[in-house]
Design a protein around this motif. Sequence first.
Motif, mmCIF file in Angstrom:
data_model
loop_
_atom_site.group_PDB
_atom_site.id
_atom_site.type_symbol
_atom_site.label_atom_id
_atom_site.label_comp_id
_atom_site.label_asym_id
_atom_site.label_seq_id
_atom_site.Cartn_x
_atom_site.Cartn_y
_atom_site.Cartn_z
ATOM 1 N N VAL A 37 0.839 -1.208 0.000
ATOM 2 C CA VAL A 37 0.000 0.000 0.000
ATOM 3 C C VAL A 37 0.872 1.256 0.000
ATOM 4 O O VAL A 37 0.566 2.238 -0.698
ATOM 5 N N VAL A 38 1.956 1.238 0.756
ATOM 6 C CA VAL A 38 2.858 2.394 0.768
ATOM 7 C C VAL A 38 3.390 2.671 -0.632
ATOM 8 O O VAL A 38 3.416 3.819 -1.094
ATOM 9 N N GLU A 39 3.793 1.616 -1.330
ATOM 10 C CA GLU A 39 4.342 1.818 -2.681
ATOM 11 C C GLU A 39 3.261 2.256 -3.666
ATOM 12 O O GLU A 39 3.521 3.053 -4.566
ATOM 13 N N LEU A 40 2.043 1.763 -3.491
ATOM 14 C CA LEU A 40 0.942 2.230 -4.333
ATOM 15 C C LEU A 40 0.671 3.714 -4.104
ATOM 16 O O LEU A 40 0.484 4.481 -5.052
ATOM 17 N N ASN A 41 0.645 4.130 -2.838
ATOM 18 C CA ASN A 41 0.413 5.539 -2.534
ATOM 19 C C ASN A 41 1.540 6.422 -3.072
ATOM 20 O O ASN A 41 1.293 7.529 -3.572
ATOM 21 N N ARG A 42 2.772 5.937 -2.970
ATOM 22 C CA ARG A 42 3.897 6.697 -3.531
ATOM 23 C C ARG A 42 3.742 6.834 -5.047
ATOM 24 O O ARG A 42 3.975 7.904 -5.611
#
Length: 373
Positions: A284-289
């Motif tokens: 999720v962190v990488e998707l948000n980034r």
Amino acid sequence: MTSADNEPAPLDADAAEGFLRMFHTAHPEAGPVGPRLSRVRDEIAGTGTYRHTPDELAYGARIALRDSGWCTSGLPWRRLKVRDLRGLRNAAAVAGECVEHLRLATNGGEIRPLITVFAPDAPGAPGPCIWNEQLVRYAGHPDGTGDRRYTAFTAAVREMGWRPPGEPGRFDVLPLVVETAHEGAKLFTVPPDVVHEVCLEHPDLPWFGQLGLRWHAVPVITHMRLSIGGVSYPAAPFNSWFVGSEIGARSLADENACGAARPVAEALGLDTTAERSLWRDRAVVELNRAVLHSFDLAEVTITDHHAEALHRLSWLRSRQRSSGGRPAFRLDPGAARRARAGGPGRFAPAPAETTAPQSPGRLAELLRRRAGV
């Protein structure tokens, strides 16, 4: 369907008076409130409702947006442009102006806060309603492809005559469903050329773009009614701009939506056999980034959830407590069901009639006529 859903409620005269006093306090240049109250009381006595002036409508819409929590930074509601289209009650005209709203709001990526207000509910003349949750939403197909939140809505509009433009895909834009008391529910294709989408890539992961993820640029909320001084506007689509996590965490990552967290985690080489490895959190962190990076790269307005959290804390400390007479955006149970399940209709006790969706060319023709081309 209940009578409360399809029949306009009696106008609350106290709400009308409270709003008008609020408006005149904020706008002393409008003059004393007494004469306006007298005219409104006479209008309500004669017709069962009253008509807001353009200035009252604009003020009420901005206060409703400010108090709603949709845009707590204070910037969107102050900039909100109001399109007063209260004379429109026909489905094709409403759909055409929704498309124009999307075009104006997109503004080449520099998103404009905008609201388009259609005909209100009135005694014997209920206003139109829009079934969709947002103007641009992606279909959810039976095989699990697409946005699973809208699987039931997709099935409903297919029964009404809609077909995907080709082989069912992950990002097939759903048709707009507009319902009026005199026409029933009608389908309208959202022209592809007005749907501005951002293809997602990652600042550090070269392979991310190969996942083929994308998202539309403008969140136009279409299924909430605007209530101002006792007058209810069931179709009043409005927008500000996205918070990145609305796309990355809620829409793309969620297994009940697009389910993109797992393929991202697998591409990162994470252990997805147990939640305890926190593979989902890292994905999720990488998707948000990727969302924030891609929107910035495409020069499309967006904010992040940390900035929004600070704005929200400030908003919660300073906001006025809500009361029955204050302008507000409201979501009734019937509208919530229609936005996810594709029915039941607001007006017709029977299932919505089968109807082929209107083509993008038809909407384009409506817009050309409006522009006088």
